[in-house]
Design a protein around this motif. Structure first.
Motif, PDB file in Angstrom:
ATOM      1  N   ALA A 193       0.827  -1.204   0.000  1.00 44.48           N
ATOM      2  CA  ALA A 193       0.000   0.000   0.000  1.00 44.48           C
ATOM      3  C   ALA A 193       0.867   1.261   0.000  1.00 44.48           C
ATOM      4  O   ALA A 193       0.612   2.215  -0.753  1.00 44.48           O
ATOM      5  N   ASN A 194       1.913   1.265   0.829  1.00 44.56           N
ATOM      6  CA  ASN A 194       2.799   2.429   0.903  1.00 44.56           C
ATOM      7  C   ASN A 194       3.576   2.627  -0.389  1.00 44.56           C
ATOM      8  O   ASN A 194       3.817   3.761  -0.825  1.00 44.56           O
ATOM      9  N   LYS A 195       3.945   1.522  -1.026  1.00 42.81           N
ATOM     10  CA  LYS A 195       4.685   1.613  -2.283  1.00 42.81           C
ATOM     11  C   LYS A 195       3.795   2.164  -3.401  1.00 42.81           C
ATOM     12  O   LYS A 195       4.256   2.938  -4.248  1.00 42.81           O
ATOM     13  N   LEU A 196       2.523   1.742  -3.409  1.00 35.64           N
ATOM     14  CA  LEU A 196       1.609   2.198  -4.459  1.00 35.64           C
ATOM     15  C   LEU A 196       1.193   3.655  -4.258  1.00 35.64           C
ATOM     16  O   LEU A 196       0.944   4.364  -5.236  1.00 35.64           O
ATOM     17  N   ASP A 197       1.104   4.077  -2.993  1.00 36.35           N
ATOM     18  CA  ASP A 197       0.685   5.458  -2.699  1.00 36.35           C
ATOM     19  C   ASP A 197       1.575   6.023  -1.592  1.00 36.35           C
ATOM     20  O   ASP A 197       1.165   6.150  -0.430  1.00 36.35           O
ATOM     21  N   PRO A 198       2.821   6.403  -1.923  1.00 31.08           N
ATOM     22  CA  PRO A 198       3.786   6.822  -0.887  1.00 31.08           C
ATOM     23  C   PRO A 198       3.445   8.158  -0.233  1.00 31.08           C
ATOM     24  O   PRO A 198       4.001   8.476   0.824  1.00 31.08           O
ATOM     25  N   LYS A 199       2.546   8.923  -0.793  1.00 28.65           N
ATOM     26  CA  LYS A 199       2.190  10.210  -0.206  1.00 28.65           C
ATOM     27  C   LYS A 199       1.046  10.103   0.795  1.00 28.65           C
ATOM     28  O   LYS A 199       0.715  11.089   1.461  1.00 28.65           O
ATOM     29  N   ASN A 200       0.450   8.934   0.900  1.00 29.50           N
ATOM     30  CA  ASN A 200      -0.666   8.742   1.816  1.00 29.50           C
ATOM     31  C   ASN A 200      -0.120   8.471   3.217  1.00 29.50           C
ATOM     32  O   ASN A 200       0.488   7.419   3.468  1.00 29.50           O
ATOM     33  N   ASN A 201      -0.332   9.405   4.135  1.00 29.75           N
ATOM     34  CA  ASN A 201       0.205   9.258   5.493  1.00 29.75           C
ATOM     35  C   ASN A 201      -0.448   8.125   6.269  1.00 29.75           C
ATOM     36  O   ASN A 201       0.159   7.543   7.167  1.00 29.75           O
ATOM     37  N   LEU A 202      -1.705   7.810   5.928  1.00 25.34           N
ATOM     38  CA  LEU A 202      -2.387   6.716   6.619  1.00 25.34           C
ATOM     39  C   LEU A 202      -1.681   5.387   6.326  1.00 25.34           C
ATOM     40  O   LEU A 202      -1.432   4.588   7.243  1.00 25.34           O
ATOM     41  N   TYR A 203      -1.334   5.157   5.062  1.00 24.34           N
ATOM     42  CA  TYR A 203      -0.636   3.928   4.687  1.00 24.34           C
ATOM     43  C   TYR A 203       0.789   3.923   5.239  1.00 24.34           C
ATOM     44  O   TYR A 203       1.283   2.900   5.716  1.00 24.34           O
ATOM     45  N   LYS A 204       1.422   5.094   5.173  1.00 25.69           N
ATOM     46  CA  LYS A 204       2.801   5.201   5.663  1.00 25.69           C
ATOM     47  C   LYS A 204       2.875   4.958   7.164  1.00 25.69           C
ATOM     48  O   LYS A 204       3.788   4.279   7.657  1.00 25.69           O
ATOM     49  N   LEU A 205       1.898   5.476   7.884  1.00 25.59           N
ATOM     50  CA  LEU A 205       1.868   5.311   9.336  1.00 25.59           C
ATOM     51  C   LEU A 205       1.615   3.854   9.724  1.00 25.59           C
ATOM     52  O   LEU A 205       2.234   3.336  10.667  1.00 25.59           O
ATOM     53  N   ALA A 206       0.713   3.199   9.001  1.00 19.44           N
ATOM     54  CA  ALA A 206       0.439   1.787   9.281  1.00 19.44           C
ATOM     55  C   ALA A 206       1.689   0.937   9.042  1.00 19.44           C
ATOM     56  O   ALA A 206       2.000   0.028   9.827  1.00 19.44           O
ATOM     57  N   TYR A 207       2.398   1.247   7.969  1.00 19.22           N
ATOM     58  CA  TYR A 207       3.633   0.510   7.655  1.00 19.22           C
ATOM     59  C   TYR A 207       4.700   0.789   8.710  1.00 19.22           C
ATOM     60  O   TYR A 207       5.403  -0.122   9.176  1.00 19.22           O
ATOM     61  N   ALA A 208       4.809   2.045   9.119  1.00 18.47           N
ATOM     62  CA  ALA A 208       5.805   2.407  10.137  1.00 18.47           C
ATOM     63  C   ALA A 208       5.522   1.723  11.462  1.00 18.47           C
ATOM     64  O   ALA A 208       6.431   1.253  12.149  1.00 18.47           O
ATOM     65  N   ARG A 209       4.230   1.655  11.832  1.00 16.09           N
ATOM     66  CA  ARG A 209       3.861   1.058  13.122  1.00 16.09           C
ATOM     67  C   ARG A 209       4.307  -0.399  13.202  1.00 16.09           C
ATOM     68  O   ARG A 209       4.876  -0.834  14.215  1.00 16.09           O
ATOM     69  N   ILE A 210       4.060  -1.180  12.160  1.00 16.75           N
ATOM     70  CA  ILE A 210       4.405  -2.600  12.216  1.00 16.75           C
ATOM     71  C   ILE A 210       5.917  -2.792  12.126  1.00 16.75           C
ATOM     72  O   ILE A 210       6.470  -3.739  12.688  1.00 16.75           O
ATOM     73  N   LEU A 211       6.611  -1.848  11.460  1.00 17.53           N
ATOM     74  CA  LEU A 211       8.072  -1.922  11.423  1.00 17.53           C
ATOM     75  C   LEU A 211       8.675  -1.612  12.790  1.00 17.53           C
ATOM     76  O   LEU A 211       9.690  -2.192  13.183  1.00 17.53           O
ATOM     77  N   MET A 212       8.021  -0.710  13.520  1.00 17.92           N
ATOM     78  CA  MET A 212       8.537  -0.323  14.835  1.00 17.92           C
ATOM     79  C   MET A 212       8.504  -1.480  15.832  1.00 17.92           C
ATOM     80  O   MET A 212       9.324  -1.539  16.752  1.00 17.92           O
ATOM     81  N   PHE A 213       7.561  -2.387  15.658  1.00 17.80           N
ATOM     82  CA  PHE A 213       7.441  -3.513  16.589  1.00 17.80           C
ATOM     83  C   PHE A 213       8.222  -4.739  16.114  1.00 17.80           C
ATOM     84  O   PHE A 213       8.106  -5.816  16.706  1.00 17.80           O
ATOM     85  N   SER A 214       8.987  -4.574  15.065  1.00 18.45           N
ATOM     86  CA  SER A 214       9.828  -5.673  14.581  1.00 18.45           C
ATOM     87  C   SER A 214      11.061  -5.808  15.458  1.00 18.45           C
ATOM     88  O   SER A 214      11.528  -4.839  16.071  1.00 18.45           O
ATOM     89  N   GLU A 215      11.606  -7.013  15.521  1.00 16.06           N
ATOM     90  CA  GLU A 215      12.828  -7.244  16.299  1.00 16.06           C
ATOM     91  C   GLU A 215      14.081  -6.933  15.487  1.00 16.06           C
ATOM     92  O   GLU A 215      15.185  -6.929  16.034  1.00 16.06           O
TER      93      GLU A 215
END
Length: 312
Positions: A193-215
């Motif tokens: 989703a972030n790759k297809l629409d990189p300017k959408n903050n909603l998609y970017k935030l969702a992607y960032a959130r799951i990356l933040m909880f990665s080990e």
């Protein structure tokens, strides 16, 4: 239609491989060998009769030759060609029967263990996609069950196979993955989703959130960078600020955590339920910061020399 055509072609190929020998003419090796031996015996016996005639040992030579010819003709098979034709006809019959039997077995096996039922269920799931979109409108008052979310995810996957550029559906699939406790599915979906629409903050935030909880430290760093991008574009984004403050606190950068939470307090209404949580977080960060500074101060103090022991 394509499936049934494929089944028909594969059945015909299997039938030709298995039953093609039945169409060949049957070889009558014993009859051919017998005919050859009879002829050889006839000519050998004929030579003996002629040899005996020259020596004057035989008087009825012509009669013996006639009898020898009659014996040869009587021993030649009269129905060889008929048997060959009959064998060929039976071969065709067996070939047709084998093809029909193989087709019946193939179709029966497909209907008993094949994936046709699954295909029908998948088609029905796709048809229900508009229904799930309507159900989402009542999600707060009437949440989707786990079974409905599974069907919704399946319908989205099938729809995305037809239209893989639909960023919103990729984001929805990621959200469902979180609810179904499938982090890998969510990670891949949010990334698309972030790759297809990189300017959408909603998609970017969702992607960032799951990356933040990665080990993985690389994922965490990438998530932090995405959060900063969101805040640069929207410095009032409460969700992004909250994640960034948590990241600072987790990495023991308590000063930046306090500053970020303080920014959130200024943006939130005083009666917001999150205010009390943020205030407790700020107190925890200040306590941790005080303990951290005390520890640093103790480490920086010079080591004291032990007192000299008085002499007697």
């Amino acid at each position: 239609m394509t499936l049934w055509l494929s089944i028909l072609v594969l059945t015909l190929i299997a039938a030709l491989v298995c039953f093609f020998p039945l169409l060949k003419k049957s070889v009558q090796k014993p009859s051919v060998q017998r005919d050859t031996l009879n002829k050889a015996f006839y000519f050998e016996r004929l030579k003996e009769i002629e040899h005996d005639e020259k020596q004057g040992l035989l008087e009825n030579t012509e009669q013996l030759k006639v009898e020898l010819q009659q014996a040869l003709l009587e021993d030649i098979p009269q129905h060889t060609s008929n048997k060959l034709e009959e064998g060929k006809n039976y071969g065709k019959l067996w070939f047709i029967s084998g093809v029909l039997a193989l087709g019946i077995i193939a179709v029966s096996a497909y209907f008993s263990v094949g994936a046709w039922q699954t295909e029908i269920m998948l088609e029905k799931s796709v048809e229900k996609l508009p229904h799930f979109f309507e159900r989402m409108k009542t999600e707060e008052t009437n949440p989707l069950s786990e079974s409905e979310m599974q069907q919704f995810a399946t319908a989205l996957r099938l729809d995305l196979q037809k239209d893989p550029t639909n960023a919103k559906n990729w984001w929805l699939l990621g959200q469902i993955g979180l609810n179904l406790d499938k982090p890998q599915m969510s990670l891949e979906s949010f990334a698309r989703a972030n790759k297809l629409d990189p300017k959408n903050n909603l998609y970017k935030l969702a992607y960032a959130r799951i990356l933040m909880f990665s080990e993985d430290p690389t994922d965490k760093l990438k998530g932090n960078n995405l959060l900063r991008e969101v805040i640069r574009e929207d410095h009032t984004n409460i969700d992004a600020l909250s994640l960034l403050a948590f990241s600072y606190f987790e990495t023991e950068d308590y000063k930046m955590a306090i500053v970020t939470w303080a920014m959130m307090l200024k943006l939130l209404p005083k009666d917001d339920q999150r205010v009390s949580i943020i205030e407790r977080s700020i107190r925890s960060a200040r306590d941790a910061l005080d303990a951290q500074e005390q520890e640093k101060h103790q480490q920086m103090m010079p080591a004291q020399t032990p007192a000299e022991t008085p002499k007697n």
